[in-house]
Design a protein around this motif. Structure first.
Motif: not given
Length: 128
Positions: A79, A113, A109, A75
């Motif tokens: 990101l 996430f 975003k 992640k």
């Protein structure tokens, strides 16, 4: 027919960049492999089947596709890369509307996430 070849070409490009990302920690692997999966699925059943059988897919995407979950490290790398691209676009645009849209994408975003993709612990990933 042109769309099919474009999708296959873009899929191969993304696959190549994802493969290089395995070796270079600066280049994220997962976003490029996700894009490759997208393009191969739209371009050719043969390429899609081949891609789904590769070790890169099995090591980096299979758990996400089956469980909608990824490790914190995955992640964070996605990101960070996406944030850097959005920040570059934000800095180099002069349009207020474009900056508002980019800021909205940035916020969405992180929201997505955080709340829609489960974070796996390392030992959970090993059990799959």
């Amino acid at each position: 027919m042109i769309k099919k070849y474009m999708c296959i070409g873009l899929g191969l490009l993304c696959f190549g960049l994802g493969a290089v990302g395995v070796l270079l920690p600066l280049l994220p692997t997962t976003p490029f492999l996700l894009a490759a999966a997208f393009f191969f699925a739209r371009g050719s059943e043969k390429f899609n089947t081949w891609f789904l059988g590769t070790e890169l897919y099995k090591n980096h995407l299979e758990s996400f596709v089956s469980t909608r979950a990824m490790t914190f490290k995955t992640k964070a790398s996605i990101l960070a890369f996406a944030s850097a691209m959005l920040l570059l676009a934000f800095v180099f645009t002069n349009s207020i509307l474009a900056r508002v849209l980019i800021a909205g994408m940035f916020i969405f975003k992180y929201y997505y996430f955080t709340f829609h993709i489960t974070t796996l612990k390392k030992d959970e990933r090993a059990n799959e």
